[in-house]
Design an enzyme around this catalytic site. Structure first.
Site, PDB file in Angstrom:
ATOM      1  CB  SER A  34     -45.473  21.382  32.711  1.00 20.25           C
ATOM      2  OG  SER A  34     -45.906  22.635  32.219  1.00 20.25           O
ATOM      3  CG  HIS A  37     -42.035  25.566  25.734  1.00 18.61           C
ATOM      4  ND1 HIS A  37     -43.174  24.817  25.858  1.00 18.61           N
ATOM      5  CD2 HIS A  37     -41.960  25.913  24.435  1.00 18.61           C
ATOM      6  CE1 HIS A  37     -43.774  24.712  24.677  1.00 18.61           C
ATOM      7  NE2 HIS A  37     -43.039  25.371  23.796  1.00 18.61           N
ATOM      8  CG  MET A  72     -45.010  28.162  23.929  1.00 17.45           C
ATOM      9  SD  MET A  72     -46.256  27.364  24.939  1.00 17.45           S
ATOM     10  CE  MET A  72     -45.388  27.339  26.514  1.00 17.45           C
ATOM     11  N   GLY A 106     -49.946  26.480  24.697  1.00 17.71           N
ATOM     12  CA  GLY A 106     -50.566  27.622  25.380  1.00 17.71           C
ATOM     13  C   GLY A 106     -51.327  27.252  26.626  1.00 17.71           C
ATOM     14  CG  PHE A 107     -54.576  27.128  27.074  1.00 22.45           C
ATOM     15  CD1 PHE A 107     -54.507  27.517  25.746  1.00 22.45           C
ATOM     16  CD2 PHE A 107     -55.017  28.043  28.028  1.00 22.45           C
ATOM     17  CE1 PHE A 107     -54.874  28.807  25.348  1.00 22.45           C
ATOM     18  CE2 PHE A 107     -55.398  29.333  27.642  1.00 22.45           C
ATOM     19  CZ  PHE A 107     -55.332  29.711  26.291  1.00 22.45           C
ATOM     20  CG  ASP A 158     -44.727  20.661  26.423  1.00 26.11           C
ATOM     21  OD1 ASP A 158     -44.172  21.774  26.380  1.00 26.11           O
ATOM     22  OD2 ASP A 158     -45.653  20.397  27.209  1.00 26.11           O
ATOM     23  N   GLY A 207     -47.601  17.660  33.013  1.00 27.15           N
ATOM     24  CA  GLY A 207     -48.410  18.676  33.690  1.00 27.15           C
ATOM     25  C   GLY A 207     -49.540  17.999  34.439  1.00 27.15           C
ATOM     26  CB  SER A 212     -51.719  14.225  31.418  1.00 25.86           C
ATOM     27  OG  SER A 212     -52.161  15.277  30.624  1.00 25.86           O
TER      28      SER A 212
HETATM   29  C1  DX5 Z   1     -48.632  23.710  27.038  1.00 29.64           C
HETATM   30  C2  DX5 Z   1     -47.361  23.642  27.871  1.00 29.64           C
HETATM   31  C3  DX5 Z   1     -47.198  22.332  28.604  1.00 29.64           C
HETATM   32  C4  DX5 Z   1     -48.387  21.994  29.489  1.00 29.64           C
HETATM   33  C5  DX5 Z   1     -48.364  20.534  29.861  1.00 29.64           C
HETATM   34  O1  DX5 Z   1     -48.504  24.759  26.136  1.00 29.64           O
HETATM   35  O2  DX5 Z   1     -46.243  23.777  27.019  1.00 29.64           O
HETATM   36  O3  DX5 Z   1     -46.000  22.358  29.350  1.00 29.64           O
HETATM   37  O4  DX5 Z   1     -48.337  22.801  30.641  1.00 29.64           O
HETATM   38  O5  DX5 Z   1     -49.450  20.282  30.701  1.00 29.64           O
HETATM   39  P1  DX5 Z   1     -50.450  19.047  30.448  1.00 29.64           P
HETATM   40  O6  DX5 Z   1     -49.658  17.799  30.790  1.00 29.64           O
HETATM   41  O7  DX5 Z   1     -51.572  19.287  31.419  1.00 29.64           O
HETATM   42  O8  DX5 Z   1     -50.852  19.102  29.008  1.00 29.64           O
HETATM   43 ZN    ZN Z   2     -44.117  23.624  27.593  1.00 37.08          ZN
END
Ligand code: DX5
Ligand code: ZN
Length: 217
Positions: free
Chosen positions: A8, A66, A68, A142-143, A173, A195, A197
């Site tokens: 990500s 992606h 959003m 979103g985060f 995801d 991301g 994790s």
């Molecule tokens: C969240 C994003 C993900 C996120 C994954 O809305 O779509 O791609 O960045 O990051 P982690 O693994 O830290 O949740």
């Molecule tokens: Zn994503």
């Protein structure tokens, strides 16, 4: 089981984004995952078009977007023209998702939907035969850095039983750790967006992490 590793990129080090892409590419990345947000569908702003262009020209590997965002149908052709290989949008943000999937395929791109933790399979049942990738959000979008929402596991298991009747691959995801990759891979999940994790901000190199993740059964 085949595992697709999808970094990500909103979690990457933006002070050296090109080098990050090159290192992740050499480390065995399968698909670069690029999050776009409009501050309306999700209360945040992800990556920009310039980030996408830089990543696109820095690798030959697959790149997904992606979306959003509200009204994704207005933008899918633009992302296809910019070189996205897979385009995910949220059916929750689109009044005619089946038509939007057709738009993506008409550009010879792979079509995906990303569904929120609170979205039930029943509401997207008719889209299942139309998607190449089904991205199950395991956090509210979103985060990065959020907590995994365990109640989504049941939906993942149901989708895994349904996927034999269709041709989609299941992707996840959000808060995906190495432990969850092992567990979800056995449930039938093919792709993992990684991301904070499992991949970014760790002591180990991308090469070490991705090699371990792919090797773990
Ligand atoms: C969240 C994003 C993900 C996120 C994954 O809305 O779509 O791609 O960045 O990051 P982690 O693994 O830290 O949740
Ligand atoms: Zn994503």
């Amino acid at each position: 089981m085949n595992k697709l590793i999808c970094p990500s990129m909103m979690c990457a080090d933006f002070s050296q984004l090109k080098e990050e892409v090159q290192q992740l590419d050499q480390a065995g990345t399968d698909i670069f995952h690029i999050d776009f947000m409009d501050g309306v569908f999700v209360p945040n702003f992800g990556m920009g078009l310039q980030d996408f262009e830089l990543i696109r020209k820095s690798t030959e590997k697959l790149v997904d977007v992606h979306l959003m965002i509200q009204h994704p149908a207005e933008y899918v052709e633009r992302f296809a023209d910019m070189g996205a290989d897979i385009i995910y949008f949220h059916p929750e943000a689109d009044q005619h998702p089946a038509r939007t999937l057709d738009k993506i395929r008409a550009k010879d791109k792979k079509a995906g939907i990303a569904i929120n933790p609170g979205t039930s399979i029943e509401t997207i049942q008719e889209l299942l035969p139309l998607v190449d990738y089904l991205m199950v959000m395991t956090v509210n979008p979103g985060f990065a850095g959020q907590k995994y929402l365990g109640y989504v596991d049941q939906k993942i298991e149901k989708l895994a039983t349904l996927k034999n009747q269709h041709h989609y691959e299941i992707m996840v995801d959000g808060a995906i750790s190495s432990e969850r990759i092992r567990n979800l891979s056995q449930k039938g999940v093919t792709g993992f967006v990684l991301g904070t994790s499992a991949l970014f901000g760790k002591e180990q190199s991308y090469q070490e992490i991705i090699t371990q993740l792919k090797g773990g059964n």
